[in-house]
Motif scaffolding. Sequence first.
Motif, PDB file in Angstrom:
ATOM      1  N   LEU A   7      32.751 -37.285  23.588  1.00  0.00           N
ATOM      2  CA  LEU A   7      31.364 -36.895  23.816  1.00  0.00           C
ATOM      3  C   LEU A   7      31.347 -35.376  23.831  1.00  0.00           C
ATOM      4  CD1 LEU A   7      30.266 -39.369  26.628  1.00  0.00           C
ATOM      5  CD2 LEU A   7      29.503 -39.365  24.243  1.00  0.00           C
ATOM      6  N   ILE A   8      30.634 -34.797  22.889  1.00  0.00           N
ATOM      7  CA  ILE A   8      30.519 -33.346  22.799  1.00  0.00           C
ATOM      8  C   ILE A   8      29.224 -32.970  23.493  1.00  0.00           C
ATOM      9  CG2 ILE A   8      30.409 -31.364  21.239  1.00  0.00           C
ATOM     10  CD1 ILE A   8      31.768 -33.413  19.152  1.00  0.00           C
ATOM     11  N   LEU A   9      29.374 -32.518  24.730  1.00  0.00           N
ATOM     12  CA  LEU A   9      28.216 -32.235  25.563  1.00  0.00           C
ATOM     13  C   LEU A   9      27.475 -31.023  25.035  1.00  0.00           C
ATOM     14  CD1 LEU A   9      30.027 -32.691  28.985  1.00  0.00           C
ATOM     15  CD2 LEU A   9      28.792 -34.410  27.672  1.00  0.00           C
ATOM     16  N   ASN A  10      26.168 -31.145  24.918  1.00  0.00           N
ATOM     17  CA  ASN A  10      25.349 -30.052  24.408  1.00  0.00           C
ATOM     18  C   ASN A  10      25.301 -28.934  25.451  1.00  0.00           C
ATOM     19  OD1 ASN A  10      23.275 -28.431  23.259  1.00  0.00           O
ATOM     20  ND2 ASN A  10      22.554 -30.249  22.175  1.00  0.00           N
ATOM     21  N   THR A  11      25.513 -27.711  25.020  1.00  0.00           N
ATOM     22  CA  THR A  11      25.529 -26.573  25.954  1.00  0.00           C
ATOM     23  C   THR A  11      24.210 -25.805  25.969  1.00  0.00           C
ATOM     24  OG1 THR A  11      26.517 -25.151  24.264  1.00  0.00           O
ATOM     25  CG2 THR A  11      28.030 -26.283  25.788  1.00  0.00           C
ATOM     26  N   LYS A  12      23.278 -26.159  25.104  1.00  0.00           N
ATOM     27  CA  LYS A  12      21.972 -25.507  25.128  1.00  0.00           C
ATOM     28  C   LYS A  12      21.238 -25.924  26.400  1.00  0.00           C
ATOM     29  CE  LYS A  12      21.471 -25.357  20.126  1.00  0.00           C
ATOM     30  NZ  LYS A  12      20.697 -25.857  18.980  1.00  0.00           N
ATOM     31  N   GLN A  13      20.685 -24.971  27.097  1.00  0.00           N
ATOM     32  CA  GLN A  13      20.078 -25.220  28.401  1.00  0.00           C
ATOM     33  C   GLN A  13      19.083 -26.370  28.393  1.00  0.00           C
ATOM     34  OE1 GLN A  13      21.197 -23.725  31.155  1.00  0.00           O
ATOM     35  NE2 GLN A  13      19.894 -25.089  32.327  1.00  0.00           N
ATOM     36  N   ARG A  14      18.218 -26.414  27.383  1.00  0.00           N
ATOM     37  CA  ARG A  14      17.170 -27.436  27.353  1.00  0.00           C
ATOM     38  C   ARG A  14      17.628 -28.747  26.717  1.00  0.00           C
ATOM     39  NH1 ARG A  14      12.220 -24.032  25.084  1.00  0.00           N
ATOM     40  NH2 ARG A  14      12.008 -26.002  24.017  1.00  0.00           N
ATOM     41  N   GLU A  15      18.897 -28.819  26.287  1.00  0.00           N
ATOM     42  CA  GLU A  15      19.411 -30.034  25.650  1.00  0.00           C
ATOM     43  C   GLU A  15      20.651 -30.578  26.354  1.00  0.00           C
ATOM     44  OE1 GLU A  15      19.790 -29.437  21.416  1.00  0.00           O
ATOM     45  OE2 GLU A  15      17.860 -28.423  21.316  1.00  0.00           O
ATOM     46  N   LYS A  16      20.849 -30.190  27.595  1.00  0.00           N
ATOM     47  CA  LYS A  16      22.037 -30.630  28.333  1.00  0.00           C
ATOM     48  C   LYS A  16      22.011 -32.115  28.682  1.00  0.00           C
ATOM     49  CE  LYS A  16      23.616 -26.264  30.033  1.00  0.00           C
ATOM     50  NZ  LYS A  16      24.237 -25.555  31.126  1.00  0.00           N
ATOM     51  N   HIS A  17      20.921 -32.768  28.397  1.00  0.00           N
ATOM     52  CA  HIS A  17      20.814 -34.206  28.633  1.00  0.00           C
ATOM     53  C   HIS A  17      21.362 -35.019  27.453  1.00  0.00           C
ATOM     54  CE1 HIS A  17      17.299 -33.099  26.281  1.00  0.00           C
ATOM     55  NE2 HIS A  17      17.230 -34.365  25.897  1.00  0.00           N
ATOM     56  N   SER A  18      21.928 -34.318  26.456  1.00  0.00           N
ATOM     57  CA  SER A  18      22.393 -35.015  25.257  1.00  0.00           C
ATOM     58  C   SER A  18      23.833 -34.627  24.903  1.00  0.00           C
ATOM     59  CB  SER A  18      21.466 -34.714  24.074  1.00  0.00           C
ATOM     60  OG  SER A  18      21.556 -33.358  23.711  1.00  0.00           O
ATOM     61  N   ALA A  19      24.443 -35.500  24.110  1.00  0.00           N
ATOM     62  CA  ALA A  19      25.799 -35.268  23.616  1.00  0.00           C
ATOM     63  C   ALA A  19      25.932 -35.920  22.250  1.00  0.00           C
ATOM     64  CB  ALA A  19      26.830 -35.846  24.575  1.00  0.00           C
ATOM     65  N   SER A  20      26.840 -35.376  21.457  1.00  0.00           N
ATOM     66  CA  SER A  20      27.198 -35.991  20.179  1.00  0.00           C
ATOM     67  C   SER A  20      28.451 -36.823  20.381  1.00  0.00           C
ATOM     68  CB  SER A  20      27.468 -34.913  19.125  1.00  0.00           C
ATOM     69  OG  SER A  20      26.311 -34.162  18.888  1.00  0.00           O
ATOM     70  N   LEU A  21      28.579 -37.875  19.602  1.00  0.00           N
ATOM     71  CA  LEU A  21      29.722 -38.768  19.704  1.00  0.00           C
ATOM     72  C   LEU A  21      30.578 -38.649  18.458  1.00  0.00           C
ATOM     73  CD1 LEU A  21      29.932 -42.217  21.178  1.00  0.00           C
ATOM     74  CD2 LEU A  21      30.621 -42.004  18.806  1.00  0.00           C
ATOM     75  N   ALA A  22      31.890 -38.570  18.654  1.00  0.00           N
ATOM     76  CA  ALA A  22      32.861 -38.606  17.556  1.00  0.00           C
ATOM     77  C   ALA A  22      33.928 -39.629  17.928  1.00  0.00           C
ATOM     78  CB  ALA A  22      33.486 -37.228  17.362  1.00  0.00           C
ATOM     79  N   ILE A  23      34.396 -40.370  16.937  1.00  0.00           N
ATOM     80  CA  ILE A  23      35.376 -41.416  17.205  1.00  0.00           C
ATOM     81  C   ILE A  23      36.343 -41.524  16.038  1.00  0.00           C
ATOM     82  CG2 ILE A  23      33.850 -43.212  16.288  1.00  0.00           C
ATOM     83  CD1 ILE A  23      35.081 -45.103  18.449  1.00  0.00           C
ATOM     84  N   ALA A  24      37.584 -41.867  16.355  1.00  0.00           N
ATOM     85  CA  ALA A  24      38.589 -42.167  15.336  1.00  0.00           C
ATOM     86  C   ALA A  24      39.543 -43.212  15.913  1.00  0.00           C
ATOM     87  CB  ALA A  24      39.354 -40.916  14.932  1.00  0.00           C
TER      88      ALA A  24
END
Length: 162
Positions: free
Chosen positions: A66-83
């Motif tokens: 889970l790549i946690l979003n560091t933008k102040q207004r988007e900290k409620h979101s994350a990107s997912l990567a899997i292998a």
Amino acid sequence: MKTIIRHAEITDHNDLVEIYRYPAVTQHTSQLLYLDSETIKNFFKPDNHFILVAEAEGKVLGHVTLILNTKQREKHSASLAIAVHPDFHGKGIGKKLIEAAINQADNWLNLLRIELEVYTDNQTACKLYKKLGFEIEGEKRSASFKNGKYVNLLLMSRLKPL
């Protein structure tokens, strides 16, 4: 074979390098084939990455990040990567990893949104993501170059049920 899901450790590096050496893995990522070990090691360094691995018999079979979003207004979101190691494709490892990541996102990281990009030709992954609550938000046309041609990516997300 008993599989456990746990947080990634520095000692997992060699197993993760092995996973990314397979074209069957990298062809479904945004990475180039034949990555060197230092590049792979750098995937797992940032502080905003929350990484889980699936392990069986002392060997890492796959990871989800889970790549946690560091933008102040988007900290409620994350990107997912899997292998997942190709020897374990279709054996439920990816599902276990994503379910564990969703649990972390919903119950411990206070995330509302998990998003991902997936190649349109990766129907197995698309089916799994949909089964786990991800929905298609859109399609990026000719977004990536793969196997000698431009290909489309689906944008998918899962919102935590309120």
